[in-house]
Design a protein around this motif. Structure first.
Motif, PDB file in Angstrom:
ATOM      1  N   SER A 101       0.806  -1.220   0.000  1.00 10.46           N
ATOM      2  CA  SER A 101       0.000   0.000   0.000  1.00 10.46           C
ATOM      3  C   SER A 101       0.842   1.274   0.000  1.00 10.46           C
ATOM      4  CB  SER A 101      -0.945   0.008   1.203  1.00 10.46           C
ATOM      5  OG  SER A 101      -0.210  -0.028   2.414  1.00 10.46           O
ATOM      6  N   ALA A 102       2.055   1.215   0.522  1.00 10.42           N
ATOM      7  CA  ALA A 102       2.884   2.422   0.608  1.00 10.42           C
ATOM      8  C   ALA A 102       3.776   2.617  -0.612  1.00 10.42           C
ATOM      9  CB  ALA A 102       3.750   2.369   1.861  1.00 10.42           C
ATOM     10  N   LEU A 103       3.677   1.724  -1.591  1.00  6.51           N
ATOM     11  CA  LEU A 103       4.563   1.767  -2.748  1.00  6.51           C
ATOM     12  C   LEU A 103       3.918   2.497  -3.918  1.00  6.51           C
ATOM     13  CD1 LEU A 103       5.765  -1.944  -2.609  1.00  6.51           C
ATOM     14  CD2 LEU A 103       6.922   0.060  -1.651  1.00  6.51           C
ATOM     15  N   ASP A 104       4.749   3.015  -4.820  1.00  4.57           N
ATOM     16  CA  ASP A 104       4.214   3.635  -6.027  1.00  4.57           C
ATOM     17  C   ASP A 104       3.588   2.567  -6.916  1.00  4.57           C
ATOM     18  OD1 ASP A 104       6.261   2.927  -8.425  1.00  4.57           O
ATOM     19  OD2 ASP A 104       7.374   3.181  -6.559  1.00  4.57           O
ATOM     20  N   ALA A 105       2.761   2.992  -7.871  1.00  6.94           N
ATOM     21  CA  ALA A 105       1.963   2.069  -8.676  1.00  6.94           C
ATOM     22  C   ALA A 105       2.826   1.075  -9.441  1.00  6.94           C
ATOM     23  CB  ALA A 105       1.072   2.854  -9.643  1.00  6.94           C
ATOM     24  N   LEU A 106       3.932   1.534 -10.019  1.00 11.68           N
ATOM     25  CA  LEU A 106       4.779   0.650 -10.817  1.00 11.68           C
ATOM     26  C   LEU A 106       5.430  -0.412  -9.943  1.00 11.68           C
ATOM     27  CD1 LEU A 106       6.002  -0.022 -13.555  1.00 11.68           C
ATOM     28  CD2 LEU A 106       7.829   1.615 -13.093  1.00 11.68           C
ATOM     29  N   THR A 107       5.978   0.003  -8.800  1.00 15.48           N
ATOM     30  CA  THR A 107       6.612  -0.953  -7.894  1.00 15.48           C
ATOM     31  C   THR A 107       5.588  -1.917  -7.327  1.00 15.48           C
ATOM     32  OG1 THR A 107       8.259   0.720  -7.301  1.00 15.48           O
ATOM     33  CG2 THR A 107       8.051  -1.180  -5.841  1.00 15.48           C
ATOM     34  N   ARG A 108       4.406  -1.389  -7.007  1.00 17.04           N
ATOM     35  CA  ARG A 108       3.344  -2.236  -6.469  1.00 17.04           C
ATOM     36  C   ARG A 108       2.967  -3.331  -7.469  1.00 17.04           C
ATOM     37  NH1 ARG A 108       0.248   1.552  -4.908  1.00 17.04           N
ATOM     38  NH2 ARG A 108      -1.173   1.704  -6.682  1.00 17.04           N
ATOM     39  N   GLY A 109       2.808  -2.954  -8.738  1.00 14.52           N
ATOM     40  CA  GLY A 109       2.460  -3.931  -9.755  1.00 14.52           C
ATOM     41  C   GLY A 109       3.541  -4.977  -9.931  1.00 14.52           C
ATOM     42  N   THR A 110       4.808  -4.547  -9.890  1.00 22.21           N
ATOM     43  CA  THR A 110       5.923  -5.490 -10.020  1.00 22.21           C
ATOM     44  C   THR A 110       5.924  -6.499  -8.885  1.00 22.21           C
ATOM     45  OG1 THR A 110       7.270  -3.825 -11.150  1.00 22.21           O
ATOM     46  CG2 THR A 110       8.435  -5.687 -10.178  1.00 22.21           C
ATOM     47  N   LEU A 111       5.707  -6.028  -7.659  1.00 23.94           N
ATOM     48  CA  LEU A 111       5.698  -6.937  -6.518  1.00 23.94           C
ATOM     49  C   LEU A 111       4.483  -7.856  -6.531  1.00 23.94           C
ATOM     50  CD1 LEU A 111       7.104  -4.905  -3.505  1.00 23.94           C
ATOM     51  CD2 LEU A 111       8.202  -6.695  -4.833  1.00 23.94           C
ATOM     52  N   GLN A 112       3.351  -7.364  -7.007  1.00 30.04           N
ATOM     53  CA  GLN A 112       2.191  -8.233  -7.154  1.00 30.04           C
ATOM     54  C   GLN A 112       2.514  -9.383  -8.111  1.00 30.04           C
ATOM     55  OE1 GLN A 112      -0.762  -5.512  -8.531  1.00 30.04           O
ATOM     56  NE2 GLN A 112      -1.222  -4.686  -6.519  1.00 30.04           N
ATOM     57  N   ASP A 113       3.180  -9.054  -9.207  1.00 31.73           N
ATOM     58  CA  ASP A 113       3.584 -10.093 -10.167  1.00 31.73           C
ATOM     59  C   ASP A 113       4.513 -11.103  -9.505  1.00 31.73           C
ATOM     60  OD1 ASP A 113       2.138  -8.834 -12.157  1.00 31.73           O
ATOM     61  OD2 ASP A 113       3.866  -7.799 -13.020  1.00 31.73           O
ATOM     62  N   GLU A 114       5.464 -10.595  -8.699  1.00 35.14           N
ATOM     63  CA  GLU A 114       6.410 -11.484  -8.032  1.00 35.14           C
ATOM     64  C   GLU A 114       5.703 -12.399  -7.037  1.00 35.14           C
ATOM     65  OE1 GLU A 114       9.775 -11.889  -8.501  1.00 35.14           O
ATOM     66  OE2 GLU A 114       9.413 -10.662 -10.272  1.00 35.14           O
ATOM     67  N   VAL A 115       4.784 -11.834  -6.267  1.00 39.21           N
ATOM     68  CA  VAL A 115       4.067 -12.639  -5.279  1.00 39.21           C
ATOM     69  C   VAL A 115       3.232 -13.718  -5.963  1.00 39.21           C
ATOM     70  CG1 VAL A 115       2.189 -12.569  -3.588  1.00 39.21           C
ATOM     71  CG2 VAL A 115       4.051 -10.923  -3.442  1.00 39.21           C
ATOM     72  N   ARG A 116       2.562 -13.362  -7.067  1.00 41.10           N
ATOM     73  CA  ARG A 116       1.792 -14.368  -7.816  1.00 41.10           C
ATOM     74  C   ARG A 116       2.705 -15.492  -8.288  1.00 41.10           C
ATOM     75  NH1 ARG A 116      -2.794 -15.246  -9.327  1.00 41.10           N
ATOM     76  NH2 ARG A 116      -2.024 -16.489 -11.043  1.00 41.10           N
ATOM     77  N   ARG A 117       3.839 -15.128  -8.865  1.00 43.99           N
ATOM     78  CA  ARG A 117       4.768 -16.132  -9.380  1.00 43.99           C
ATOM     79  C   ARG A 117       5.272 -17.041  -8.252  1.00 43.99           C
ATOM     80  NH1 ARG A 117      10.033 -16.486  -9.139  1.00 43.99           N
ATOM     81  NH2 ARG A 117      10.281 -14.344  -8.391  1.00 43.99           N
ATOM     82  N   ILE A 118       5.682 -16.426  -7.151  1.00 40.48           N
ATOM     83  CA  ILE A 118       6.224 -17.202  -6.042  1.00 40.48           C
ATOM     84  C   ILE A 118       5.172 -18.160  -5.470  1.00 40.48           C
ATOM     85  CG2 ILE A 118       7.030 -17.019  -3.652  1.00 40.48           C
ATOM     86  CD1 ILE A 118       8.428 -14.377  -4.551  1.00 40.48           C
ATOM     87  N   CYS A 119       3.951 -17.668  -5.297  1.00 43.53           N
ATOM     88  CA  CYS A 119       2.894 -18.515  -4.727  1.00 43.53           C
ATOM     89  C   CYS A 119       2.535 -19.666  -5.658  1.00 43.53           C
ATOM     90  CB  CYS A 119       1.666 -17.668  -4.403  1.00 43.53           C
ATOM     91  SG  CYS A 119       1.919 -16.544  -3.005  1.00 43.53           S
ATOM     92  N   GLN A 120       2.582 -19.424  -6.951  1.00 47.27           N
ATOM     93  CA  GLN A 120       2.315 -20.498  -7.904  1.00 47.27           C
ATOM     94  C   GLN A 120       3.426 -21.535  -7.872  1.00 47.27           C
ATOM     95  OE1 GLN A 120       1.657 -18.387 -11.627  1.00 47.27           O
ATOM     96  NE2 GLN A 120      -0.549 -18.543 -11.387  1.00 47.27           N
TER      97      GLN A 120
END
Length: 305
Positions: A168-187
């Motif tokens: 929530s405290a991150l800028d939009a671009l960084t937030r999207g990148t980390l969301q992608d990373e979390v999805r990949r890691i969880c999969q």
């Protein structure tokens, strides 16, 4: 048969109110989460989402009810449950490697230094921080700090990841990148996740199920939305799915209006053990433990009130 990992059973949280009396933040919450499932919970500030997460973490206790994890009642914090907070909470005097190995050593106290570093390195690489092992938090960007927090949490190989608005405290671009990373890691790891978010698009992108919580005080779980998007999601294609906007509009409609009126409108008929499940695109059926409704059916009912 569903491999149930978490069972929230009738939990209620009450606090002493100023001037006497008691405030009930939420009451009689029932929810099951399967092993390997990614569940997001959405609701307005003050409904008790973080308190629910803290109870799952063993950092708080319910006034009533219990939480069962892997067939055992939660009695306090455990390394089986890792928490990622909004802030990175890194130890500023330790390097990236030091922060991660500190967590590893807390679980495997007798692991030798070489194995500690090798184990930590695996998770540092998993979050894309190879080359930053010797940097301290002051030398890292906000996104990199959160990556360290994720690596640290994953390094203890928890049964459950508990995430309290971690981006929530991150800028939009960084937030999207980390969301992608979390999805990949969880999969890749099959990690079980319970995550708090206020971001509807984030929930749709990440979650298998989205739990909608009414406003507090006296909040309840109103319904569970089963995500119709395919598990293998591509960010640039998600919004093109024919059910993406119906699901998004349904959740936003809940947050704008139904979250405020749900308790009043369902008084006398609401069953906390049998909450509605929205399955977009599916015919309405009755499951063993829940009422199952089509998205259009629920929207039609809301419009009729």
């Amino acid at each position: 048969m569903t491999d149930k990992l978490i069972s929230i059973e009738g939990i209620t949280k009450r606090f002493a109110a100023p001037g006497g009396g008691v405030t009930t933040v939420f009451e009689d919450l029932w929810l099951s989460i399967a092993r390997g499932e990614f569940v997001c919970i959405i609701g307005h500030s003050g409904c008790g989402k973080t308190t629910v997460l803290n109870i799952l973490a063993g950092l708080d206790q319910p006034s009533e009810g219990t939480v069962i994890v892997d067939n055992q009642a939660i009695a306090g914090p455990s390394l089986d449950r890792a928490v990622i907070f909004q802030g990175h909470a890194l130890l500023p005097w330790l390097t990236v490697m030091g922060n991660v190995t500190y967590a590893v050593a807390s679980k495997w106290r007798f692991m030798d230094k070489a194995h500690l570093h090798a184990h930590a390195q695996k998770f540092i690489e998993l979050v894309g921080l190879t080359g930053a092992e010797r940097k301290r938090p002051a030398e890292l960007s906000g996104g990199m700090k959160q990556r360290v927090g994720i690596a640290r949490a994953l390094s203890i190989e928890p049964k459950i990841m508990l995430m309290d608005e971690p981006f929530s405290a991150l800028d939009a671009l960084t937030r999207g990148t980390l969301q992608d990373e979390v999805r990949r890691i969880c999969q890749e790891t099959g990690q079980t996740v319970f995550m708090i978010t206020h971001d509807v698009d984030e929930a749709i992108y990440l979650a298998d199920r989205i739990v909608l919580m009414t406003n507090g005080p006296g909040a309840v779980l109103a319904e569970v939305v089963e995500n119709p998007l395919p598990k293998a999601r591509v960010r640039t294609e998600v919004h093109k799915h024919p059910l993406y906007y119906p699901v998004r509009n349904h959740i936003i409609d809940f947050l704008i209006s139904r979250s405020k009126t749900f308790v009043h409108e369902t008084r006398g008929t609401y069953d906390p053990r049998n909450i509605a499940v929205v399955r977009p695109g599916a015919a309405p059926t009755v499951a063993a433990e829940t009422n199952v409704l089509r998205l259009g059916q629920v929207q039609g009912q809301a419009a009729s009130h």
